[in-house]
Each structure stands twice: as C-alpha cells, then as structure tokens.
Design a protein around this motif. Structure first.
Motif, PDB file in Angstrom:
ATOM      1  N   ALA A  18       0.801  -0.802   0.365  1.00 36.20           N
ATOM      2  CA  ALA A  18      -0.370  -0.348  -0.508  1.00 36.20           C
ATOM      3  C   ALA A  18       0.755   1.386  -0.025  1.00 36.20           C
ATOM      4  N   SER A  19       1.607   1.602   0.415  1.00 36.74           N
ATOM      5  CA  SER A  19       3.233   2.615   0.690  1.00 36.74           C
ATOM      6  C   SER A  19       4.175   2.096   1.186  1.00 36.74           C
ATOM      7  N   PRO A  20       4.691   2.699   0.351  1.00 36.70           N
ATOM      8  CA  PRO A  20       6.587   2.359   0.332  1.00 36.70           C
ATOM      9  C   PRO A  20       7.538   2.550   2.224  1.00 36.70           C
ATOM     10  N   ASN A  21       7.867   1.327   2.228  1.00 37.75           N
ATOM     11  CA  ASN A  21       8.567   0.858   3.572  1.00 37.75           C
ATOM     12  C   ASN A  21       8.735   2.095   4.081  1.00 37.75           C
ATOM     13  N   ASP A  22      10.641   2.205   3.023  1.00 34.30           N
ATOM     14  CA  ASP A  22      11.333   3.259   3.151  1.00 34.30           C
ATOM     15  C   ASP A  22      11.456   4.064   1.514  1.00 34.30           C
ATOM     16  N   ILE A  23      12.281   5.071   1.800  1.00 31.11           N
ATOM     17  CA  ILE A  23      12.363   5.745   0.525  1.00 31.11           C
ATOM     18  C   ILE A  23      13.904   5.411  -0.133  1.00 31.11           C
ATOM     19  N   ASP A  24      14.905   4.519  -0.772  1.00 30.95           N
ATOM     20  CA  ASP A  24      15.616   5.253  -1.368  1.00 30.95           C
ATOM     21  C   ASP A  24      16.203   6.785  -0.552  1.00 30.95           C
ATOM     22  N   ILE A  76       5.120   9.843  -4.436  1.00 29.78           N
ATOM     23  CA  ILE A  76       5.244   8.180  -4.808  1.00 29.78           C
ATOM     24  C   ILE A  76       3.764   7.874  -5.302  1.00 29.78           C
ATOM     25  N   ILE A  77       3.202   7.392  -4.362  1.00 31.07           N
ATOM     26  CA  ILE A  77       2.066   6.519  -4.369  1.00 31.07           C
ATOM     27  C   ILE A  77       1.002   6.713  -5.348  1.00 31.07           C
ATOM     28  N   ILE A  79       1.385   7.739  -8.007  1.00 29.84           N
ATOM     29  CA  ILE A  79       2.587   8.224  -9.554  1.00 29.84           C
ATOM     30  C   ILE A  79       2.452   6.109  -9.435  1.00 29.84           C
ATOM     31  N   ARG A  80       2.244   5.715  -8.522  1.00 26.40           N
ATOM     32  CA  ARG A  80       2.408   4.171  -8.374  1.00 26.40           C
ATOM     33  C   ARG A  80       0.908   3.642  -8.624  1.00 26.40           C
ATOM     34  N   GLU A  81      -0.199   4.537  -8.256  1.00 30.58           N
ATOM     35  CA  GLU A  81      -1.602   4.009  -8.730  1.00 30.58           C
ATOM     36  C   GLU A  81      -1.849   3.988 -10.351  1.00 30.58           C
ATOM     37  N   LYS A  82      -1.567   5.072 -10.520  1.00 28.40           N
ATOM     38  CA  LYS A  82      -1.459   5.110 -12.266  1.00 28.40           C
ATOM     39  C   LYS A  82      -0.850   3.906 -12.845  1.00 28.40           C
ATOM     40  N   ALA A  83       0.186   3.535 -12.307  1.00 26.64           N
ATOM     41  CA  ALA A  83       1.240   2.705 -12.898  1.00 26.64           C
ATOM     42  C   ALA A  83       1.034   1.272 -12.717  1.00 26.64           C
ATOM     43  N   TRP A  84       0.491   0.750 -11.610  1.00 25.28           N
ATOM     44  CA  TRP A  84      -0.064  -0.192 -11.370  1.00 25.28           C
ATOM     45  C   TRP A  84      -1.079  -0.382 -12.532  1.00 25.28           C
ATOM     46  N   ASP A  85      -1.994   0.590 -12.571  1.00 22.49           N
ATOM     47  CA  ASP A  85      -2.958   0.102 -13.973  1.00 22.49           C
ATOM     48  C   ASP A  85      -2.754  -0.303 -15.037  1.00 22.49           C
ATOM     49  N   VAL A  86      -1.206   0.282 -15.387  1.00 22.58           N
ATOM     50  CA  VAL A  86      -0.596   0.359 -16.840  1.00 22.58           C
ATOM     51  C   VAL A  86      -0.244  -1.440 -16.502  1.00 22.58           C
ATOM     52  N   TYR A  87       0.397  -2.088 -15.374  1.00 25.58           N
ATOM     53  CA  TYR A  87       0.429  -3.320 -15.711  1.00 25.58           C
ATOM     54  C   TYR A  87       1.189  -3.884 -14.733  1.00 25.58           C
ATOM     55  N   PRO A  88       0.569  -4.402 -14.476  1.00 28.02           N
ATOM     56  CA  PRO A  88       0.686  -4.969 -12.245  1.00 28.02           C
ATOM     57  C   PRO A  88       2.195  -5.313 -12.473  1.00 28.02           C
ATOM     58  N   TYR A  89       3.543  -5.411 -12.393  1.00 31.30           N
ATOM     59  CA  TYR A  89       4.494  -5.638 -12.077  1.00 31.30           C
ATOM     60  C   TYR A  89       5.046  -5.532 -10.763  1.00 31.30           C
ATOM     61  N   ILE A 148       6.421  -2.622  -9.233  1.00 29.24           N
ATOM     62  CA  ILE A 148       6.320  -1.553  -9.329  1.00 29.24           C
ATOM     63  C   ILE A 148       5.237  -1.423  -8.169  1.00 29.24           C
ATOM     64  N   GLY A 149       4.579  -2.803  -7.778  1.00 24.68           N
ATOM     65  CA  GLY A 149       3.319  -3.168  -6.876  1.00 24.68           C
ATOM     66  C   GLY A 149       4.649  -3.106  -5.507  1.00 24.68           C
ATOM     67  N   GLN A 150       5.980  -3.435  -5.676  1.00 22.97           N
ATOM     68  CA  GLN A 150       6.984  -3.243  -4.342  1.00 22.97           C
ATOM     69  C   GLN A 150       7.404  -1.920  -3.981  1.00 22.97           C
ATOM     70  N   PHE A 151       7.196  -0.847  -4.949  1.00 22.73           N
ATOM     71  CA  PHE A 151       7.701   0.003  -5.592  1.00 22.73           C
ATOM     72  C   PHE A 151       9.461   0.180  -5.131  1.00 22.73           C
ATOM     73  N   LEU A 152       9.414  -1.069  -6.088  1.00 22.41           N
ATOM     74  CA  LEU A 152      11.220  -1.293  -6.351  1.00 22.41           C
ATOM     75  C   LEU A 152      11.778  -0.093  -7.016  1.00 22.41           C
ATOM     76  N   PHE A 153      10.822   0.832  -7.972  1.00 22.69           N
ATOM     77  CA  PHE A 153      10.804   1.679  -9.164  1.00 22.69           C
ATOM     78  C   PHE A 153      12.360   2.312  -8.440  1.00 22.69           C
ATOM     79  N   LEU A 154      11.622   2.728  -7.252  1.00 20.96           N
ATOM     80  CA  LEU A 154      12.602   3.645  -6.029  1.00 20.96           C
ATOM     81  C   LEU A 154      14.033   3.535  -5.540  1.00 20.96           C
ATOM     82  N   ASN A 155      14.522   2.278  -5.581  1.00 20.54           N
ATOM     83  CA  ASN A 155      15.035   1.572  -5.522  1.00 20.54           C
ATOM     84  C   ASN A 155      16.398   1.426  -7.085  1.00 20.54           C
TER      85      ASN A 155
END
Length: 347
Positions: free
Chosen positions: A89-95, A117-118, A120-130, A133-140
């Motif tokens: 639902a939200s990132p545990n931490d932000i790099d 961040i959240i 933008i992630r919600e919009k991206a999840w609707d594009v494709y639920p990688y 994207i779900g784990q906010f790993l794009f922040l790393n």
C-alpha cells in the motif's frame, strides 16, 4: 577513463556501498529529432518519438505472440488485483538517493514526496502490475549500483557518448545520470509501455527541462522503425530488470538485437541488472503477474554472451555478480533468488 581505442574497461570503482555477500564472475568455477541521418531514411510510418515531455504514441505492437515475452494483462485480469503479495500500500522506506532526486532534481517538497510517489504508482499499477511497481522497487535505482558507474558518467559527460535505457519504465535511472552530469540530450529511453515513460515525467516533474528522447518499442519486432533508427549509434545500452522476462533462447535473440544498437567497436557496453539465482533456471517459470521468469546464474548468463558472440562474429567480456538486494529473495519468491548485475564489454 575509457577512450575510443580502449579494448578493456578501466579498473572498477564503487561509487556507493555494496552488499557484503557478493558473488562475482571470478568466484565461479570453470525519427527527425532522433539521429536525423538515420530516421529520415526510414519509411514514412516512423513517427517522431516522445521527447521533452511530449506524450508518446500508443504502443502498436507488443510481441506477445513471440515465445518468451511477458504479455500485457487483459483488462478483466487487472480488476481487484491488489491482493497479490507484491502489492504494498505504501513504501516501507524511500531510498535516500531517490529521495534526493525527487527533492533536489524535481523540487518536490520533502513532506509531499511519499504522497506523490504513491499517486504515480497507482497509475502505473493500472498500466501493468509488475512486482517492481507493486513493491515500489522503482524507487531503488539500479544503474548507480554498478561498480562501473563512475566511468559510465565520465563517458557520457566528457566524451559525448550516447546511452539507450531499454525497458526504462519511468526512466528513473536516466534522471540519476542527468543529475550526475550526463547531458540529457545524449540519453534515450524506450519501453514496451509508453504510459510508463509519460508517468516518468509526472514522477520527476521535468517535462519542460529534460531533453532526453523516449519512445515505445518492442525489441523483438524487427519492423520497429524507431529502434532501427538507433542501430550502430549507441555507446552503451542499459538493461534494467529486463532480460529475466525472456527464456534462454529468446534472451540470446534479444541480446543479439541489442548488439546491433551499439557502435561496432571495442569498448561498446551492455550493462544492467535482472532477477538472477544461485542456480540458474533450466525452464521458464510462469509467474502470477503474467508471462514468465527466467533466472540466470553467472555461468548461464556468460553462456548467453558466448552464443551471441558466435552468432554475430564478435567477442565479449562479461563481468557479473550475484547479490542480495531489496525485493530480491522475499518469501513469495523462489528460493535462491538474487539480483544479477552485469557489464558486458565488446572486445
């Protein structure tokens, strides 16, 4: 620093701390604005890529009919799909590096970063639920984790070299390079989903300043005119969390295609990161988010480039390492999962 006549990479220097439990290769036993001179010679159907914040054209081909490609989900399978274990639902931490980019490069107030961040992630999840994207790993960010990163920045900044981020998603690594001094006009980004690149401009608030060129592409579509327009023009191709979507044979095909994008000279470089494993897979693994997963170990990844070399009549030096990283080796993943980082130099 690598010059145009260097055949081997310079000594690798780490820019930021690395995990202690690394396993490296030595540890293993036996468009008119897009390069005008090229795009102008292509067929009329080639459109100008999205650049400087303009909306990218819709993805025309997906390549889903080809073996080894992760297909897009159908609309009905996107509904109510937030119960999967890789949706947070939200990132545990932000790099800290990413937070620094958003606060200093994008000028987003510190107390608004997480909410931004959240959204933008919600919009991206609707594009494709990688999962990324779900784990906010794009922040790393991943490109700066390479031990070769300082030399890469030098090549782009001081030698006016060009880089393509293939499978760039939000092009977050592009922003890292630009913030570290690489000229944005020499950096290109491409992804199967043009919507991700559009969301990148929203995420980083730089549609009026970034001069990089972005366009949707399908690496397995030989008729993709925009990608063909870059053939022989890139000094570096970056593949971030990309190759694990293909089985072994298709991975060889993709890497062979990637070599055509590079300048045909020693020192040309393919680098990246992907899902790997302590023991490489021998068959594709279906994954719940759609498509397949193919995890290489270092030996099987080196074998990919041996086959690429045999098919193309070229020689390549592979530097690779397996490491733990955020999002790799979680309980829902297959045992032995690691992050595989690599640099592959043309000799």
């Amino acid at each position: 620093m690598m010059t145009s006549i260097d055949t081997m990479p310079p000594p690798m220097v780490r820019l930021e701390s690395q995990p202690d439990n690394l396993m490296g290769s030595s540890d293993v036993a036996d468009v008119s604005d897009l390069l005008p001179g090229h795009i102008n010679n292509l067929e009329d159907e080639a459109k100008i890529p999205a650049t400087s914040g303009l909306k990218s054209r819709p993805v025309v081909t997906t390549g889903t009919e080809k073996t080894g490609v992760m297909p897009p989900l159908q609309p009905e399978s996107k509904k109510n799909n937030k119960g999967v274990p890789w949706y947070h639902a939200s990132p545990n931490d932000i790099d800290p590096v990413t937070r620094g980019l958003l606060e200093n490069y994008s000028k987003i107030p510190s107390d608004q970063v997480q909410q931004h961040i959240i959204a933008i992630r919600e919009k991206a999840w609707d594009v494709y639920p990688y999962p990324c994207i779900g784990q906010f790993l794009f922040l790393n960010l991943t490109i700066n984790l390479s031990p070769y990163y300082p030399s890469l920045v030098s090549r782009l900044r001081d030698q006016n070299q060009k880089l393509l981020d293939l499978g760039c998603c939000f092009a977050q690594d592009v922003r890292k390079l630009v913030s570290d001094g690489a000229p944005s006009q020499n950096i290109y980004g491409a992804d199967l989903y043009g919507e991700f690149m559009d969301l990148g401009f929203e995420l980083f608030s730089d549609s009026k300043t970034l001069k990089s060129t972005f366009f949707p592409t399908d690496i397995l579509n030989e008729r993709d005119l925009l990608l063909r327009g870059l053939d022989g023009e890139m000094d570096v191709v970056y593949l971030g969390l990309f190759l694990h979507h293909f089985d072994f044979e298709t991975c060889v095909k993709v890497c062979t295609r990637v070599t055509r994008l590079l300048k045909p000279k020693p020192g040309s470089l393919v680098m990246g990161v992907q899902v790997g494993s302590l023991v490489g897979d021998t068959k594709p693994i279906p994954i719940p988010s759609g498509g397949i997963l193919w995890r290489h170990d270092i030996t099987s990844f080196e074998r990919v480039w041996e086959e690429v070399g045999a098919l193309t009549g070229t020689k390549w030096k592979v530097e690779a390492r397996l490491e733990r990283g955020k999002g790799f080796g979680e309980k829902w993943q297959i045992e032995g999962t690691r992050r595989l980082g690599f640099e592959v130099f043309r000799l």
